[in-house]
Design an enzyme around this catalytic site. Sequence first.
Site, PDB file in Angstrom:
ATOM      1  N   GLU A   1       0.854  -1.191   0.000  1.00 27.00           N
ATOM      2  CA  GLU A   1       0.000   0.000   0.000  1.00 27.00           C
ATOM      3  C   GLU A   1       0.892   1.245   0.000  1.00 27.00           C
ATOM      4  O   GLU A   1       2.061   1.157   0.391  1.00 27.00           O
ATOM      5  CB  GLU A   1      -0.922  -0.005   1.225  1.00 27.00           C
ATOM      6  CG  GLU A   1      -0.165  -0.072   2.536  1.00 27.00           C
ATOM      7  CD  GLU A   1      -1.011  -0.574   3.697  1.00 27.00           C
ATOM      8  OE1 GLU A   1      -1.997   0.065   4.003  1.00 27.00           O
ATOM      9  OE2 GLU A   1      -0.638  -1.606   4.287  1.00 27.00           O
TER      10      GLU A   1
ATOM     11  N   LYS B   1       2.783   4.483   1.118  1.00 27.18           N
ATOM     12  CA  LYS B   1       3.192   5.043   2.410  1.00 27.18           C
ATOM     13  C   LYS B   1       2.757   6.499   2.394  1.00 27.18           C
ATOM     14  O   LYS B   1       3.156   7.264   1.510  1.00 27.18           O
ATOM     15  CB  LYS B   1       4.702   4.930   2.564  1.00 27.18           C
ATOM     16  CG  LYS B   1       5.201   5.432   3.899  1.00 27.18           C
ATOM     17  CD  LYS B   1       6.651   5.029   4.109  1.00 27.18           C
ATOM     18  CE  LYS B   1       7.122   5.344   5.499  1.00 27.18           C
ATOM     19  NZ  LYS B   1       7.158   6.766   5.788  1.00 27.18           N
TER      20      LYS B   1
ATOM     21  N   ASP C   1       2.558  10.275   3.599  1.00 27.34           N
ATOM     22  CA  ASP C   1       3.466  11.185   4.287  1.00 27.34           C
ATOM     23  C   ASP C   1       2.665  12.104   5.206  1.00 27.34           C
ATOM     24  O   ASP C   1       2.305  13.210   4.856  1.00 27.34           O
ATOM     25  CB  ASP C   1       4.234  11.998   3.237  1.00 27.34           C
ATOM     26  CG  ASP C   1       5.473  12.625   3.831  1.00 27.34           C
ATOM     27  OD1 ASP C   1       5.789  12.318   4.992  1.00 27.34           O
ATOM     28  OD2 ASP C   1       6.115  13.420   3.133  1.00 27.34           O
TER      29      ASP C   1
ATOM     30  N   TYR D   1      -4.471   2.046   8.536  1.00 31.34           N
ATOM     31  CA  TYR D   1      -3.723   0.995   7.843  1.00 31.34           C
ATOM     32  C   TYR D   1      -3.497  -0.270   8.670  1.00 31.34           C
ATOM     33  O   TYR D   1      -2.796  -1.186   8.254  1.00 31.34           O
ATOM     34  CB  TYR D   1      -2.400   1.510   7.291  1.00 31.34           C
ATOM     35  CG  TYR D   1      -1.514   2.206   8.307  1.00 31.34           C
ATOM     36  CD1 TYR D   1      -1.002   1.536   9.408  1.00 31.34           C
ATOM     37  CD2 TYR D   1      -1.182   3.551   8.150  1.00 31.34           C
ATOM     38  CE1 TYR D   1      -0.200   2.167  10.328  1.00 31.34           C
ATOM     39  CE2 TYR D   1      -0.371   4.201   9.069  1.00 31.34           C
ATOM     40  CZ  TYR D   1       0.117   3.496  10.154  1.00 31.34           C
ATOM     41  OH  TYR D   1       0.905   4.122  11.065  1.00 31.34           O
TER      42      TYR D   1
ATOM     43  N   LYS E   1      11.340   3.391  -0.171  1.00 29.11           N
ATOM     44  CA  LYS E   1      11.284   4.852  -0.317  1.00 29.11           C
ATOM     45  C   LYS E   1      11.583   5.235  -1.765  1.00 29.11           C
ATOM     46  O   LYS E   1      12.573   4.788  -2.338  1.00 29.11           O
ATOM     47  CB  LYS E   1      12.317   5.521   0.606  1.00 29.11           C
ATOM     48  CG  LYS E   1      12.056   5.283   2.093  1.00 29.11           C
ATOM     49  CD  LYS E   1      10.780   5.928   2.590  1.00 29.11           C
ATOM     50  CE  LYS E   1      10.924   7.340   3.069  1.00 29.11           C
ATOM     51  NZ  LYS E   1      11.692   7.583   4.247  1.00 29.11           N
TER      52      LYS E   1
ATOM     53  N   CYS F   1      29.206  44.703  -3.327  1.00 34.21           N
ATOM     54  CA  CYS F   1      27.981  44.217  -2.672  1.00 34.21           C
ATOM     55  C   CYS F   1      26.751  44.819  -3.344  1.00 34.21           C
ATOM     56  O   CYS F   1      26.660  46.043  -3.481  1.00 34.21           O
ATOM     57  CB  CYS F   1      28.004  44.579  -1.195  1.00 34.21           C
ATOM     58  SG  CYS F   1      26.446  44.238  -0.368  1.00 34.21           S
TER      59      CYS F   1
ATOM     60  N   CYS G   1      25.038  47.357  -0.613  1.00 38.37           N
ATOM     61  CA  CYS G   1      25.639  48.603  -0.132  1.00 38.37           C
ATOM     62  C   CYS G   1      26.766  49.114  -1.015  1.00 38.37           C
ATOM     63  O   CYS G   1      27.275  50.209  -0.800  1.00 38.37           O
ATOM     64  CB  CYS G   1      26.142  48.428   1.302  1.00 38.37           C
ATOM     65  SG  CYS G   1      27.560  47.326   1.421  1.00 38.37           S
TER      66      CYS G   1
ATOM     67  N   CYS H   1      30.633  40.540   2.005  1.00 34.43           N
ATOM     68  CA  CYS H   1      30.621  41.985   2.170  1.00 34.43           C
ATOM     69  C   CYS H   1      30.977  42.218   3.628  1.00 34.43           C
ATOM     70  O   CYS H   1      30.344  41.643   4.514  1.00 34.43           O
ATOM     71  CB  CYS H   1      29.219  42.523   1.860  1.00 34.43           C
ATOM     72  SG  CYS H   1      28.919  44.158   2.527  1.00 34.43           S
TER      73      CYS H   1
ATOM     74  N   CYS I   1      25.848  47.230   6.300  1.00 35.04           N
ATOM     75  CA  CYS I   1      25.233  46.891   5.015  1.00 35.04           C
ATOM     76  C   CYS I   1      23.746  46.595   5.235  1.00 35.04           C
ATOM     77  O   CYS I   1      23.390  45.750   6.053  1.00 35.04           O
ATOM     78  CB  CYS I   1      25.935  45.671   4.431  1.00 35.04           C
ATOM     79  SG  CYS I   1      25.058  44.902   3.068  1.00 35.04           S
TER      80      CYS I   1
HETATM   81  S1  IVH Z   1       2.328   0.265   8.633  1.00 36.19           S
HETATM   82  C1  IVH Z   1       4.998  -0.828  12.770  1.00 36.19           C
HETATM   83  N1  IVH Z   1       1.318   1.482   6.564  1.00 36.19           N
HETATM   84  O1  IVH Z   1       5.188   5.266   8.194  1.00 36.19           O
HETATM   85  C2  IVH Z   1       4.612   0.247  11.851  1.00 36.19           C
HETATM   86  N2  IVH Z   1       2.707   2.729   8.016  1.00 36.19           N
HETATM   87  O2  IVH Z   1       8.174   4.596   9.581  1.00 36.19           O
HETATM   88  C3  IVH Z   1       3.670  -0.258  10.802  1.00 36.19           C
HETATM   89  N3  IVH Z   1       2.978   5.075   7.387  1.00 36.19           N
HETATM   90  O3  IVH Z   1       5.054   5.956  11.490  1.00 36.19           O
HETATM   91  C4  IVH Z   1       3.215   0.853  10.011  1.00 36.19           C
HETATM   92  N4  IVH Z   1       1.726   5.008   5.600  1.00 36.19           N
HETATM   93  O4  IVH Z   1       2.818   6.083  10.454  1.00 36.19           O
HETATM   94  C5  IVH Z   1       2.090   1.595   7.651  1.00 36.19           C
HETATM   95  N5  IVH Z   1       0.345   2.446   4.707  1.00 36.19           N
HETATM   96  C6  IVH Z   1       1.105   2.555   5.776  1.00 36.19           C
HETATM   97  C7  IVH Z   1       1.723   3.778   6.139  1.00 36.19           C
HETATM   98  C8  IVH Z   1       2.515   3.820   7.264  1.00 36.19           C
HETATM   99  C9  IVH Z   1       2.476   5.770   6.365  1.00 36.19           C
HETATM  100  C10 IVH Z   1       3.878   5.633   8.429  1.00 36.19           C
HETATM  101  C11 IVH Z   1       3.585   5.139   9.805  1.00 36.19           C
HETATM  102  C12 IVH Z   1       4.918   5.018  10.489  1.00 36.19           C
HETATM  103  C13 IVH Z   1       5.891   5.300   9.405  1.00 36.19           C
HETATM  104  C14 IVH Z   1       6.917   4.181   9.364  1.00 36.19           C
END
Ligand code: IVH
Length: 672
Positions: free
Chosen positions: A117, A119, A121, A226, A313, A407, A410, A425, A430
């Site tokens: 799924e 991740k 942010d 999640y 990542k 500069c 000045c 400078c 200034c």
């Molecule tokens: S599962 C034991 N699923 O990413 C942690 N985490 O460094 C299991 N995060 O702080 C987390 N999207 O808050 C999971 N689909 C997702 C996520 C997710 C974002 C965040 C989570 C955690 C950080 C992991």
Amino acid sequence: MDEAEMSRLKEIAGKLRSEIEYHNYRYHLLDQPEISDADFDRLMSKLKDLENEHSELYDPDSPTQRIGSRPLVAFATVEHKIPMLGLDNAFSEKEISEFNQRVRKLVAVDVIEYFCEPKIDGLAISLQYEKGVLIKGSTRGDGFSGEDVTTNLRTIRQVPLSLPKPLTLEARGEVFISRADFKTLNRQRELENLPLFANPRNAAAGSLRQLDPQLAATRPLKLFIYGLGKSELQLETQEATLNLLEKLRLPVNNVRQVCGSLEEVWAFCLRMQKVRAQLPYDSDGVVIKVNDLKLQENLNYTARSPRWAIAYKFPPEEKETRVLDIQVNVGRTGAITPVAILEPLFLSGTTVQRASLHNEDLIRDKGIMIGDAVVVRKAGEIIPEVLRVIVEKRSGTERPFTMPRYCPSCGSKTVRLLDEAARRCFNPSCPAQLVEKIVHFASRRAMDIEGLGPAAAELLFQNGMVKDIGDIYYLKFEDLAALPRIAHKSASNLLQAIEKSKINPLRKLLFGFGIRHVGEKASRLLAERYNCLENLKEATLDELQLIGEIGPKIAETVVLFFCKPETRLLIEKLSKAGVNLTEPGNQALVIAAVAGKTFVFSGGLENYTREQAAALIEERGGKIAGSVSRKTDYLVLGREPGSKLAKAKDLGIRIIEEKELQKLLGQTEAEG
Ligand code: IVH
């Protein structure tokens, strides 16, 4: 009212509440409303009226009670029953495959099914439901305990206040703000002259940690659940868990996939990487989890993260654009920094128009010319940088850039010192430097004066109202309000923020001075050691270096800074204005008999080294000097004293032995 009538009303209220919860779910989760907004509002007012007429019907979990009324003073702490850990990262297909190998080996299974799924942010949160009712919502905090942000989480329409089934469970997920909502939010803040959020994540964090629920309710927070924390449910897979959570009307991301092989996992990662910019929310990778919950249990956790999951990542997004111009910026230390003005482009979540080029060496090394096509990316997902020039795209019209000899602010001659990359400078008055100094002083990590950003600092400077940071504390409402472009409301807000900043601890003030090489950490160390500016300004080179982590370079710039007559004047100005010049915290140690007094050692001590004794004296607010003068308060007599003793006697200075010193310092002999 008789009992029969009461139970009839309760039934009506109950029906209205579940009807409202249902339509709320259709609207906010499914995006498929069945009734019009007006009809929804009518249901809501009907329930509100009923509850208002009969106080017996009050129920904190009613949808009418989503938004709490009173601001909190602080958030309470919530202990997590199961720690909320982070995830290990993988940055390539190879690292994902290594993760798979580890998993296979540990559970002795050949082919593992994974659940993938996006991740998100945002910020991790936990929602606790007891018998189907939301009882607590918290942030992740340090993983073991977080902050109780129940009132704010309740304001999010996607969060059900009650579940359709009376289950007891803890749902975990990520709170975020969508990219579109983030834009609107910042646009609105710009109009209101409020500081802008750097990115959706910061905006979400700031909103969730807002103490006033009324304000939090206006922020467009969203969330995805999640997984589960502690729960009474018996489930077999991550897939089944999310399907169930979805049935329970919790917000679950519909972008998710079971992958039967590593190839499928990698294909999912690549697909997400490709569509990432089209997702309505910021996503920085893919979370890959072992689907089978039994296997997850076997794999267990390390101290930091589960062994059954990893976060892939995304590599930083790289894009092509053009260098329209190279301009220079004069910083608060006089350093002249070249900045590339770019053809605006959308990169990792924001529009980028400028990228610092740091210094002339970097421009030469990368061979950047004005008009060049370049590849840019964001370092650490935040700071835009020019990676390289696309030389093949040169047309011959590109122009080389040279650093200005004078500069731009000045007109003084700029100089590049032998051991430095920066051209500077050196004119202390200034204008560009002075404005930058004010901006730095007011910045969040320094004195945190909201409303005194670059534009305001420039305006105040140009109008002669703030020529140095001391002037900030002498601004008057009439003067501010008379300025063009400053509304009465902003003028009084600014004055309030300035007033508030007066009580900051010494470390923030020191950092705000912008002394070269003295960052936040050194500022804290200095403030903690000297307790007050009065003591620090007399510190000597040797003495400063007795503090661990303060080297000769920092010590030198600190001493030079406090030698300057302007600094003395500035301190006086701040002190007169009532700005706090002390560091709270270890004040308990400051002992009246020692604080502000100057000690000189003569001869060796029995129980301490000189450095130890000096540290003890300084911790209590005293000072150490190398030689006896009229300013000396105590001469500490050790073994085989030298000529200092005679001089001290001559000047009638108090002479004490080690035992007496120990008493003054509040140390028993046993402790020494
Ligand atoms: S599962 C034991 N699923 O990413 C942690 N985490 O460094 C299991 N995060 O702080 C987390 N999207 O808050 C999971 N689909 C997702 C996520 C997710 C974002 C965040 C989570 C955690 C950080 C992991």
